[in-house]
Design an enzyme around this catalytic site. Structure first.
Site, PDB file in Angstrom:
ATOM      1  N   GLU A   1     -29.393   8.899  -0.244  1.00  0.00           N
ATOM      2  CA  GLU A   1     -30.752   8.383  -0.504  1.00  0.00           C
ATOM      3  C   GLU A   1     -30.884   7.881  -1.933  1.00  0.00           C
ATOM      4  OE1 GLU A   1     -33.237   7.595   1.385  1.00  0.00           O
ATOM      5  OE2 GLU A   1     -31.894   8.192   3.009  1.00  0.00           O
TER       6      GLU A   1
ATOM      7  N   SER B   1      -9.140   3.909  -5.532  1.00  0.00           N
ATOM      8  CA  SER B   1      -9.638   3.204  -4.347  1.00  0.00           C
ATOM      9  C   SER B   1      -8.584   2.512  -3.495  1.00  0.00           C
ATOM     10  CB  SER B   1     -10.670   2.151  -4.763  1.00  0.00           C
ATOM     11  OG  SER B   1     -11.931   2.729  -4.807  1.00  0.00           O
TER      12      SER B   1
ATOM     13  N   HIS C   1     -19.628   3.801   6.807  1.00  0.00           N
ATOM     14  CA  HIS C   1     -18.418   3.935   5.990  1.00  0.00           C
ATOM     15  C   HIS C   1     -18.790   4.306   4.550  1.00  0.00           C
ATOM     16  CE1 HIS C   1     -14.607   3.172   4.042  1.00  0.00           C
ATOM     17  NE2 HIS C   1     -15.231   2.360   3.220  1.00  0.00           N
ATOM     18  N   SER C   2     -19.748   3.557   4.009  1.00  0.00           N
ATOM     19  CA  SER C   2     -20.226   3.800   2.641  1.00  0.00           C
ATOM     20  C   SER C   2     -21.619   3.198   2.575  1.00  0.00           C
ATOM     21  CB  SER C   2     -19.315   3.120   1.613  1.00  0.00           C
ATOM     22  OG  SER C   2     -19.492   1.706   1.688  1.00  0.00           O
TER      23      SER C   2
HETATM   24  C1  LIG Z   1      -5.308  -1.582  -0.135  1.00  0.00           C
HETATM   25  C2  LIG Z   1      -6.738  -1.592   0.299  1.00  0.00           C
HETATM   26  N1  LIG Z   1      -7.145  -2.412   1.278  1.00  0.00           N
HETATM   27  C3  LIG Z   1      -8.433  -2.425   1.658  1.00  0.00           C
HETATM   28  C4  LIG Z   1      -9.342  -1.604   1.055  1.00  0.00           C
HETATM   29  C5  LIG Z   1     -10.807  -1.642   1.495  1.00  0.00           C
HETATM   30  N2  LIG Z   1     -11.098  -0.406   2.210  1.00  0.00           N
HETATM   31  C6  LIG Z   1     -11.703   0.625   1.587  1.00  0.00           C
HETATM   32  S1  LIG Z   1     -11.911   1.907   2.594  1.00  0.00           S
HETATM   33  C7  LIG Z   1     -11.240   1.104   3.904  1.00  0.00           C
HETATM   34  C8  LIG Z   1     -11.124   1.770   5.259  1.00  0.00           C
HETATM   35  C9  LIG Z   1     -10.218   2.962   5.243  1.00  0.00           C
HETATM   36  O1  LIG Z   1     -10.319   3.659   6.454  1.00  0.00           O
HETATM   37  P1  LIG Z   1      -9.651   5.041   6.704  1.00  0.00           P
HETATM   38  O2  LIG Z   1      -8.361   5.137   5.974  1.00  0.00           O
HETATM   39  O3  LIG Z   1      -9.601   5.257   8.176  1.00  0.00           O
HETATM   40  O4  LIG Z   1     -10.622   6.107   6.021  1.00  0.00           O
HETATM   41  P2  LIG Z   1     -12.162   6.406   6.307  1.00  0.00           P
HETATM   42  O5  LIG Z   1     -12.947   5.494   5.411  1.00  0.00           O
HETATM   43  O6  LIG Z   1     -12.414   6.157   7.745  1.00  0.00           O
HETATM   44  O7  LIG Z   1     -12.381   7.820   5.915  1.00  0.00           O
HETATM   45  C10 LIG Z   1     -10.857  -0.174   3.532  1.00  0.00           C
HETATM   46  C11 LIG Z   1     -10.248  -1.157   4.460  1.00  0.00           C
HETATM   47  C12 LIG Z   1      -8.883  -0.787   0.011  1.00  0.00           C
HETATM   48  N3  LIG Z   1      -9.694   0.052  -0.628  1.00  0.00           N
HETATM   49  N4  LIG Z   1      -7.580  -0.779  -0.341  1.00  0.00           N
END
Ligand SMILES: Cc1ncc(C[n+]2csc(CCOP(=O)(O)OP(=O)(O)O)c2C)c(N)n1
Length: 434
Positions: free
Chosen positions: A108, A194, A324-325
């Site tokens: 929030e 990240s 997701h965020s």
């Molecule tokens: C190398 C890279 N590619 C793309 C991203 C963008 N990104 C951030 S989180 C995410 C999804 C990751 O999903 P998962 O590993 O299943 O974890 P969850 O968020 O579901 O916990 C992506 C594609 C990134 N941070 N780093």
């Protein structure tokens, strides 16, 4: 193709069987050919067959999902109930509640523009506390970003966490990271980065280093998502962990989505767990909404890692209940009904609460008080965090080099000179003086 179930039974503290970790598949064609000649190529030791057979993902039964609790928090098989003391169980539950209240309020707070970003952990609280409780506090954690419950369980305070999200002068990371990118040397939790899966080869390297320490009693746990498991770094990490015999637990949080990519688009085959046996890694798949199943699996995996200097892969199945965020609206790619179904039917916090109530360790009155206390703590902490100044601006030049090189010293001087002339145009009073 049938799974050879129960390949090994692990005993925790020599007391009782804990969880079966599946390490190999036995294929019928292999069984049928058991009497035939075994070839001994350098790259494979296997029987010859005279009929060409391809093996596909449908040749295998899926690796089963181990659970201790059903969705009503009832123990399914009393032999599998871990002997965890009441105080620890209650602490696990309190951590889950604190985490969930923190998620609500910080989410929030981002919506109101008070912090720039946030990620919730709804649906995965059981993975955090189940694994944290099974580890030793000295075990080294390499996490992705959705594992803050591990830090909470290890004793990082809500104040430290909130200060990190606000990037204020009391943020242990000195305001240099996005919100939720925690790290704590004190809690053996390596600072998050990240880019997905970068922590994975690093974690394997750390495990390799640990095994070289005489009488080592620490393992590494590396958390990663189902999406991160598709990165090249993940594959490299798996293979190095196996071939270099590293004491590491590879802990996959399979929550069904990588932002908008559902697992059906993420991989073919039997999830992430099936990669373990293929690479010679002891593997188990567990219900990640069941903290006790996670606990048993991590205890057994840790025991295996330290006893044999070998990796273990655990795939914890769950559902990412939140977006997701704060940059995501998940209703664009999944239905509200789907989210509600998982949140209602397999809610880890509810499940664990019912378990504690059954044991007589918890009741509705205690729960009401805990929810309020947990909420109030975050609100109060947030109000304090907001009032704190930002870290001194000069700190942004520090900590990369042990001794600041001349070119960086020059930049500091340039900024000092600039602010001496134009300082009134900047909100310098928001920064803490040096
Ligand atoms: C190398 C890279 N590619 C793309 C991203 C963008 N990104 C951030 S989180 C995410 C999804 C990751 O999903 P998962 O590993 O299943 O974890 P969850 O968020 O579901 O916990 C992506 C594609 C990134 N941070 N780093």
């Amino acid at each position: 193709m049938a799974l050879k179930a129960g390949v090994r039974v692990f005993r925790l503290n020599g007391l009782r069987p804990a969880v079966r970790l599946l390490s190999t598949h036995t294929r019928p064609e292999v069984q049928n050919a058991q009497n035939s000649k075994v070839a001994e190529f350098p790259g494979a030791r296997a029987p010859y067959i005279s009929e060409l057979k391809f093996v596909s993902e449908t040749s295998y039964d899926p690796i089963p999902i181990y659970r201790v609790l059903d969705h009503n928090g009832e123990v399914i098989d009393s032999k599998e109930e871990p002997a965890i003391e009441k105080d620890t169980l209650v602490n696990m539950y309190k951590t889950m509640v604190q985490l969930s209240q923190m998620d609500k309020i910080l989410y929030e707070s981002q919506r109101q523009g008070r912090i720039s970003f946030y990620m919730t952990n709804y649906g995965e609280e059981g993975i955090h506390v189940g694994s944290a409780a099974a580890l030793s506090p000295s075990d080294l954690v390499f996490a992705q970003y959705r594992e803050v419950g591990v830090l909470l369980y290890r004793g990082m305070t809500v104040t430290e966490i909130v200060n990190q999200c606000y990037g204020n002068c009391e943020d242990p990371g000195k305001g240099r990271q996005m919100p939720v990118h925690y790290g704590s040397k004190q809690h053996n939790f390596v600072t998050l980065s990240s880019p997905l899966a970068t922590q994975m080869p690093q974690a394997v390297g750390a495990a390799y280093a640990l095994k070289r320490v005489p009488n080592n009693d620490r393992c590494v746990i590396c958390y990663f998502g189902d999406g991160a498991a598709s990165e090249g770094d993940a594959h490299a990490a798996f293979n190095f962990a196996a071939t270099l015999d590293c004491p590491i637990i590879l802990m996959c949080r399979n929550n069904g989505y990588a932002i908008s990519t559902p697992t059906r688009e993420q991989y073919r085959g039997d999830g992430v767990a099936s990669r373990g046996p293929a690479l010679g890694i002891l593997t188990a798949r567990v219900d990640g909404t069941d903290p006790l199943a996670v606990y048993n699996a991590i205890r057994a995996a840790r025991d295996h890692a330290l006893r044999h200097n070998r990796p273990a892969l655990i795939e914890a199945m769950s559902y990412r209940v939140g977006h997701h965020s704060t940059s995501d609206d998940s209703t664009a790619y999944r239905s509200l009904e789907e989210i509600q179904k998982w949140n209602n039917d397999e809610n880890p916090i509810q499940k664990f609460k019912m378990y504690l109530e059954r044991k007589g360790y918890w009741d509705a009155g205690s729960d009401e008080a805990l929810q309020k206390e947990a909420r109030d703590l975050v609100v109060k902490t947030m109000q304090q965090a907001e009032k704190k100044q930002l870290p001194p601006w000069k700190e942004m030049f520090e900590d990369v080099y042990h001794d600041m090189p001349p070119r960086i010293q020059k930049q500091v001087k340039e900024l000092e000179d600039h602010l001496a002339v134009y300082g009134e145009h900047y909100a310098l009073d928001t920064f803490k003086p040096e």
